[in-house]
Scaffold this motif. Structure first.
Motif, PDB file in Angstrom:
ATOM      1  N   VAL A 111       0.832  -1.204   0.000  1.00  0.00           N
ATOM      2  CA  VAL A 111       0.000   0.000   0.000  1.00  0.00           C
ATOM      3  C   VAL A 111       0.869   1.258   0.000  1.00  0.00           C
ATOM      4  CG1 VAL A 111      -1.659   1.340   1.344  1.00  0.00           C
ATOM      5  CG2 VAL A 111      -1.983  -1.114   1.080  1.00  0.00           C
ATOM      6  N   VAL A 112       1.892   1.290   0.839  1.00  0.00           N
ATOM      7  CA  VAL A 112       2.737   2.486   0.913  1.00  0.00           C
ATOM      8  C   VAL A 112       3.568   2.652  -0.355  1.00  0.00           C
ATOM      9  CG1 VAL A 112       4.565   3.640   2.210  1.00  0.00           C
ATOM     10  CG2 VAL A 112       2.750   2.432   3.428  1.00  0.00           C
ATOM     11  N   SER A 113       4.008   1.546  -0.953  1.00  0.00           N
ATOM     12  CA  SER A 113       4.728   1.671  -2.224  1.00  0.00           C
ATOM     13  C   SER A 113       3.806   2.204  -3.316  1.00  0.00           C
ATOM     14  CB  SER A 113       5.327   0.321  -2.643  1.00  0.00           C
ATOM     15  OG  SER A 113       4.337  -0.581  -3.077  1.00  0.00           O
ATOM     16  N   GLU A 114       2.546   1.811  -3.270  1.00  0.00           N
ATOM     17  CA  GLU A 114       1.560   2.334  -4.226  1.00  0.00           C
ATOM     18  C   GLU A 114       1.390   3.846  -4.030  1.00  0.00           C
ATOM     19  OE1 GLU A 114      -3.063   1.392  -5.616  1.00  0.00           O
ATOM     20  OE2 GLU A 114      -2.212   0.397  -3.851  1.00  0.00           O
ATOM     21  N   LEU A 115       1.332   4.284  -2.780  1.00  0.00           N
ATOM     22  CA  LEU A 115       1.230   5.716  -2.486  1.00  0.00           C
ATOM     23  C   LEU A 115       2.426   6.474  -3.056  1.00  0.00           C
ATOM     24  CD1 LEU A 115       0.398   8.334  -1.001  1.00  0.00           C
ATOM     25  CD2 LEU A 115       1.513   7.393   1.054  1.00  0.00           C
ATOM     26  N   ILE A 116       3.622   5.990  -2.818  1.00  0.00           N
ATOM     27  CA  ILE A 116       4.815   6.701  -3.286  1.00  0.00           C
ATOM     28  C   ILE A 116       4.869   6.725  -4.809  1.00  0.00           C
ATOM     29  CG2 ILE A 116       7.346   6.661  -3.306  1.00  0.00           C
ATOM     30  CD1 ILE A 116       7.215   5.545  -0.439  1.00  0.00           C
ATOM     31  N   THR A 117       4.546   5.599  -5.441  1.00  0.00           N
ATOM     32  CA  THR A 117       4.503   5.555  -6.909  1.00  0.00           C
ATOM     33  C   THR A 117       3.512   6.576  -7.448  1.00  0.00           C
ATOM     34  OG1 THR A 117       5.082   3.205  -6.912  1.00  0.00           O
ATOM     35  CG2 THR A 117       4.030   4.065  -8.900  1.00  0.00           C
ATOM     36  N   HIS A 118       2.325   6.615  -6.855  1.00  0.00           N
ATOM     37  CA  HIS A 118       1.275   7.557  -7.277  1.00  0.00           C
ATOM     38  C   HIS A 118       1.735   9.006  -7.083  1.00  0.00           C
ATOM     39  CE1 HIS A 118      -2.707   9.454  -7.535  1.00  0.00           C
ATOM     40  NE2 HIS A 118      -2.428  10.039  -6.373  1.00  0.00           N
ATOM     41  N   THR A 119       2.376   9.285  -5.953  1.00  0.00           N
ATOM     42  CA  THR A 119       2.784  10.647  -5.643  1.00  0.00           C
ATOM     43  C   THR A 119       3.874  11.123  -6.601  1.00  0.00           C
ATOM     44  OG1 THR A 119       2.244  10.280  -3.308  1.00  0.00           O
ATOM     45  CG2 THR A 119       3.700  12.140  -3.823  1.00  0.00           C
ATOM     46  N   VAL A 120       4.838  10.273  -6.888  1.00  0.00           N
ATOM     47  CA  VAL A 120       5.916  10.628  -7.815  1.00  0.00           C
ATOM     48  C   VAL A 120       5.343  10.940  -9.195  1.00  0.00           C
ATOM     49  CG1 VAL A 120       7.909   9.707  -9.063  1.00  0.00           C
ATOM     50  CG2 VAL A 120       7.744   9.436  -6.588  1.00  0.00           C
ATOM     51  N   ALA A 121       4.355  10.144  -9.626  1.00  0.00           N
ATOM     52  CA  ALA A 121       3.773  10.349 -10.951  1.00  0.00           C
ATOM     53  C   ALA A 121       2.920  11.602 -11.018  1.00  0.00           C
ATOM     54  CB  ALA A 121       2.944   9.119 -11.340  1.00  0.00           C
ATOM     55  N   LYS A 122       2.140  11.859  -9.966  1.00  0.00           N
ATOM     56  CA  LYS A 122       1.189  12.975 -10.018  1.00  0.00           C
ATOM     57  C   LYS A 122       1.790  14.297  -9.567  1.00  0.00           C
ATOM     58  CE  LYS A 122      -3.613  14.074  -8.904  1.00  0.00           C
ATOM     59  NZ  LYS A 122      -4.879  13.576  -8.295  1.00  0.00           N
ATOM     60  N   TYR A 123       2.744  14.237  -8.642  1.00  0.00           N
ATOM     61  CA  TYR A 123       3.330  15.471  -8.098  1.00  0.00           C
ATOM     62  C   TYR A 123       4.860  15.391  -8.186  1.00  0.00           C
ATOM     63  CZ  TYR A 123      -1.379  15.676  -6.081  1.00  0.00           C
ATOM     64  OH  TYR A 123      -2.736  15.675  -5.908  1.00  0.00           O
TER      65      TYR A 123
END
Length: 466
Positions: A450-462
């Motif tokens: 879950v946390v790796s998904e958050l970091i991946t999402h954050t890097v891509a979006k922001y």
């Protein structure tokens, strides 16, 4: 740190490439190291058995994924452990077969016994199964096989997780999407699951106030009330609402009121996705039943699962019974009320959700904990781990359902600081402990995913935020 390559349980070239690419976009060294540890954690440590199958034959792939420090496969956990890696499967045939193998494994397990939350490895794997000391004394209906079932707590989100992995894998495939799936067993599992969910819409009493037939019961002798079910294993009484009752939450704790709203919300979303998939596979009858069930559940949530709160306005309740009783709280485990946009049930801007979000991220949620500026974490915990223990999963979900860049950045930094210098996510962390050194479960692969998904999402979006 990661285990050395020779000790890893599975390696994917596509995941390693994505890991390098995303890590290069993270400037904070602690977050970068955390991501390097947690993104491949399930592949590194939790693929207990994988049979890749043979192309062009009916020898399909199978995969058994342990949850971490418990030697068993939870349907919900295993879905969430591999789903974040699905986007990379198109570039790696071995990873694609690994995920297909988990779909096949879950289908085989659910077709045989759809009431369990966790399973032991199949005999053909050659693995020594983990033992659950509680299970031998559990009184469960329908009865289960101790050789295959690790724990028989009935949780509707387990079936929703099976649907979610199945449909996500199906959509990912560009050609011959059923080449790697044993569709005969898969259809059997889906049919059994949908029929069971429809049965669990029925009320506890009929029109003459006679008990209706019991579909599932669970009784455990324990000194913790959350380990067993009310009403001689049936759960507390319900009236028909359109929702589906459950006995346990995704935390593996028993419900108080059997209509668990966030789990029903997840079911509604995944039943619609399942119906779309079944339309394409030519299974019109079960597709129609799935779609009708999703519509019933959605109506039930809005009619019976919302409450007018004196401070926050209309909010989603956590649990209800159809009689008017409701429980206002949230639990860190997903599906949760906080996670409703992540689950796809509502938009993050939905007014009822925003009211609910304000409630559950405040002291008005009895399971929200904060130690002000002195605490390692602030967020939602769970009865499963007791008072003043925050689950990193809830902090990650708070960030993933936010559009506030400062809130997202603060959440990721909190998570990176909560590992007790071990570089991995834990189940829960005592908010009064320095550096998160008091925690539960050192090896909890679901939260790493879950946390790796958050970091991946954050890097891509922001870009540049981390």
């Amino acid at each position: 740190m990661r285990p050395p390559p020779e000790c890893r349980t599975f390696t994917s070239s596509a995941v390693e490439a994505a890991l390098s690419r995303i890590s290069a976009q993270i400037s904070d060294p602690d977050i970068r190291q955390l991501f390097a540890n947690i993104m491949p954690n399930t592949l590194d440590t939790a693929i207990a058995w994988h049979s890749p199958g043979k192309n062009g034959t009916r020898d399909y792939p199978y995969t058994f994924v342990i949850t971490g420090d418990i030697n068993a496969q939870w349907t919900r956990d295993s879905t969430n452990q591999l789903l974040p890696l699905l986007p990379y499967a198109a570039a790696d045939a071995s990873l694609n077969a690994l995920i297909a193998g988990l779909v096949n494994m879950q289908a085989e397990q659910i077709a045989a016994y759809p009431f369990a939350n966790a399973f032991k490895p199949p005999k053909r794997s050659g693995l020594v199964p983990g033992e659950n000391g509680w299970a031998k004394g559990d009184r469960v209906y329908p009865p289960f096989d101790l050789l295959t079932v690790f724990e028989a707590k009935f949780e509707i989100d387990s079936l929703a997780a099976f649907f979610k992995l199945s449909t996500a894998f199906w959509r990912q495939q560009q050609k011959e999407p059923d080449r790697l799936l044993d569709m005969g067993v898969w259809r059997q599992a889906v049919t059994v699951a949908v029929e069971l969910l429809a049965q669990l819409q029925e009320p506890t009493f009929d029109s003459a106030l006679r008990l209706t037939e019991s579909t599932v019961r669970f009784v455990r002798t324990a000194n913790t009330p959350t380990e067993t079910s009310f009403g001689n294993g049936r759960g507390n009484p319900i009236r028909r609402t359109g929702m589906v009752r459950t006995l346990f939450r995704p935390s593996d704790d028993s419900v108080i009121f059997p209509f668990l709203v966030p789990a029903n919300a997840m079911l509604a979303v995944e039943l619609r996705a399942l119906a779309d998939m079944l339309d394409k596979t030519g299974d019109a009858t079960i597709a129609g039943r799935s779609r009708r069930l999703a519509e019933d559940i959605t109506r039930g949530i809005y009619e019976f699962g919302t409450v007018e709160h004196p401070k926050y306005g209309k909010v989603f309740a956590y649990e209800v019974d159809g009689y008017g009783s409701h429980l206002l709280m949230d639990d860190a485990n997903v599906p949760s009320l906080l996670a409703l946009p992540y689950l796809g049930f509502v938009e993050a801007t939905d007014p009822i959700y925003l009211n609910t979000r304000r409630l559950v991220l405040s002291p008005d949620n009895p399971w929200y904990f904060s130690n002000g500026s002195f605490g390692i974490l602030s967020g939602i915990g769970s009865p499963h781990t007791g008072f003043r223990n925050v689950w990193p999963m809830s902090v990650a979900m708070q960030a993933m359902t936010s559009a506030d860049q400062q809130e997202i950045a603060d959440s990721v930094h909190m998570l990176a600081a909560s590992t007790s210098d071990l570089g991995l996510m834990h189940e829960s962390v005592d908010i009064d402990s320095a550096n998160g050194h008091l925690y539960t479960r050192p090896w909890f692969a679901w939260c790493n995913g879950v946390v790796s998904e958050l970091i991946t999402h954050t890097v891509a979006k922001y870009p540049g935020l981390l």
